[in-house]
Design a protein around this motif. Structure first.
Motif, mmCIF file in Angstrom:
data_model
loop_
_atom_site.group_PDB
_atom_site.id
_atom_site.type_symbol
_atom_site.label_atom_id
_atom_site.label_comp_id
_atom_site.label_asym_id
_atom_site.label_seq_id
_atom_site.Cartn_x
_atom_site.Cartn_y
_atom_site.Cartn_z
ATOM 1 N N VAL A 1 -29.875 -45.082 41.211
ATOM 2 C CA VAL A 1 -28.813 -45.837 40.546
ATOM 3 C C VAL A 1 -27.713 -44.867 40.121
ATOM 4 O O VAL A 1 -27.997 -43.810 39.561
ATOM 5 N N ASP A 2 -26.455 -45.217 40.420
ATOM 6 C CA ASP A 2 -25.297 -44.394 40.026
ATOM 7 C C ASP A 2 -25.463 -42.924 40.407
ATOM 8 O O ASP A 2 -25.131 -42.027 39.619
ATOM 9 N N ASN A 3 -25.982 -42.661 41.622
ATOM 10 C CA ASN A 3 -26.181 -41.264 42.022
ATOM 11 C C ASN A 3 -24.839 -40.567 42.253
ATOM 12 O O ASN A 3 -23.832 -41.204 42.556
ATOM 13 N N ALA A 4 -24.857 -39.251 42.102
ATOM 14 C CA ALA A 4 -23.629 -38.447 42.138
ATOM 15 C C ALA A 4 -22.954 -38.425 43.510
ATOM 16 O O ALA A 4 -21.781 -38.080 43.622
ATOM 17 N N TYR A 5 -23.700 -38.795 44.571
ATOM 18 C CA TYR A 5 -23.164 -38.701 45.930
ATOM 19 C C TYR A 5 -22.430 -39.965 46.361
ATOM 20 O O TYR A 5 -21.804 -39.999 47.413
ATOM 21 N N GLY A 6 -22.568 -41.033 45.570
ATOM 22 C CA GLY A 6 -21.986 -42.308 45.986
ATOM 23 C C GLY A 6 -22.762 -42.974 47.104
ATOM 24 O O GLY A 6 -22.234 -43.806 47.833
ATOM 25 N N HIS A 7 -24.050 -42.604 47.262
ATOM 26 C CA HIS A 7 -24.900 -43.259 48.275
ATOM 27 C C HIS A 7 -25.327 -44.628 47.780
ATOM 28 O O HIS A 7 -25.579 -44.784 46.590
ATOM 29 N N PRO A 8 -25.446 -45.634 48.635
ATOM 30 C CA PRO A 8 -25.069 -45.606 50.057
ATOM 31 C C PRO A 8 -23.552 -45.745 50.218
ATOM 32 O O PRO A 8 -22.907 -46.450 49.444
ATOM 33 N N HIS A 9 -23.014 -45.052 51.210
ATOM 34 C CA HIS A 9 -21.570 -45.080 51.453
ATOM 35 C C HIS A 9 -21.151 -46.394 52.115
ATOM 36 O O HIS A 9 -21.914 -46.986 52.876
ATOM 37 N N ALA A 10 -19.934 -46.803 51.815
ATOM 38 C CA ALA A 10 -19.406 -48.069 52.337
ATOM 39 C C ALA A 10 -19.444 -48.108 53.864
ATOM 40 O O ALA A 10 -19.781 -49.136 54.457
ATOM 41 N N ASP B 1 -32.454 -48.544 44.734
ATOM 42 C CA ASP B 1 -31.661 -48.478 43.498
ATOM 43 C C ASP B 1 -31.476 -49.862 42.889
ATOM 44 O O ASP B 1 -31.310 -49.996 41.679
ATOM 45 N N GLU B 2 -31.514 -50.896 43.708
ATOM 46 C CA GLU B 2 -31.361 -52.262 43.216
ATOM 47 C C GLU B 2 -32.701 -52.977 43.030
ATOM 48 O O GLU B 2 -32.825 -53.864 42.185
ATOM 49 N N GLY C 1 -22.251 -47.163 46.657
ATOM 50 C CA GLY C 1 -22.373 -46.328 45.458
ATOM 51 C C GLY C 1 -21.011 -45.809 45.033
ATOM 52 O O GLY C 1 -20.055 -45.839 45.800
ATOM 53 N N LYS C 2 -20.928 -45.339 43.790
ATOM 54 C CA LYS C 2 -19.664 -44.766 43.303
ATOM 55 C C LYS C 2 -19.852 -43.269 43.167
ATOM 56 O O LYS C 2 -20.855 -42.805 42.665
ATOM 57 N N ARG C 3 -18.843 -42.527 43.608
ATOM 58 C CA ARG C 3 -18.945 -41.071 43.451
ATOM 59 C C ARG C 3 -18.649 -40.679 42.021
ATOM 60 O O ARG C 3 -17.717 -41.149 41.423
#
Length: 265
Positions: free
Chosen positions: A210-219, A236-237, A263-265
């Protein structure tokens, strides 16, 4: 595969935050693919024991990044392990040193399996797809494999990126799979279009935090899966995700997600 289908195969995509650990049980045999971050070792041990795992027939550490091998010393200490497969990429960091130390303490040997080689897990077979050569980075050096139980197939490619995916495609080994464990936690450097087209998965599972630093999964990755009508599940969900195969159909402990939220970076 002509092997007898006598029971179900269980594939547990464990919720280990921004790391990877998958338990596969077939017959009375068990395989762990990756062992999460260092702080996840005990949680993975507990999960395995809850599933009745007393020993591991295989421990596969796809590549030596900390989020794939961190919990491995706990596995090595707490369980008897028959066969250990590791990527041939060696790191010099503390996590890797601890892993080698744990192996040495129990006098365990490991090897990197050859591409095309096949092994059995209960009534299932798995075939090694990579790494087919030496790479300059750990991600592409990931052990990739496809496991087949009756008519059902599951593909795992660690953190392999586009370069290694192209080499896997070139091997000519059959890649089609019902379930694709999405490479590199859903990063856009993996799950290239040709690779996805060859796998043609019905389901895809993303292991990420959840809210990982990499923004995974990418759009980009989500879009590629969505365009192909793939049903998506993600730790994560949805927490730990369990697939059950009877050799012809696959059922899940949770329905696919319909958020498609990057995800968000």
């Amino acid at each position: 595969s002509s092997r007898e289908i006598t029971s179900d195969m269980f594939v547990h995509f464990m919720d280990v935050g921004q790391s990877d650990a998958t338990l596969i049980q077939c017959g009375n045999q068990a395989m762990l693919i990756d062992a999460g971050d260092g702080d996840k070792g005990t949680a993975i041990q507990n999960y395995l024991q809850k599933q009745g795992v007393e020993k591991l027939d295989y421990l596969i550490l796809t590549h030596p990044d900390a989020d794939h091998i961190g919990g491995a010393p706990v596995m090595i200490t707490k369980f008897d392990i028959d066969t250990i497969f590791m990527s041939d990429f060696e790191k010099t960091n503390q996590t890797y040193v601890k892993l080698i130390q744990a192996l040495d303490d129990k006098a365990l040997r490991w090897s990197t399996p050859e591409v095309g080689s096949t092994y059995t897990l209960g009534g299932a077979d798995f075939t090694i797809l990579g790494p087919s050569q030496e790479y300059g980075d750990p991600n592409n050096s990931s052990i990739s494999l496809v496991i087949q139980y009756g008519e059902n197939t599951f593909l795992f490619s660690g953190d392999a990126e586009e370069e290694a995916e192209a080499d896997i495609l070139e091997s000519g080994l059959p890649l089609q799979a019902d379930v694709y464990h999405v490479g590199h936690h859903g990063s856009n450097t993996s799950s290239s279009e040709p690779f996805l087209d060859a796998i043609a998965p019905v389901y895809a599972v993303v292991s990420c935090g959840v809210d990982n630093a990499y923004g995974h999964p990418h759009a980009q990755t989500l879009n590629r899966l969505r365009e192909r009508g793939v049903q998506l599940l993600r730790t994560d969900e949805q927490g730990s995700i369990i697939a059950v195969s009877n050799g012809s159909t696959i059922s899940w402990n949770t329905p696919p997600t319909d958020t498609w939220q990057a995800g968000k970076r």
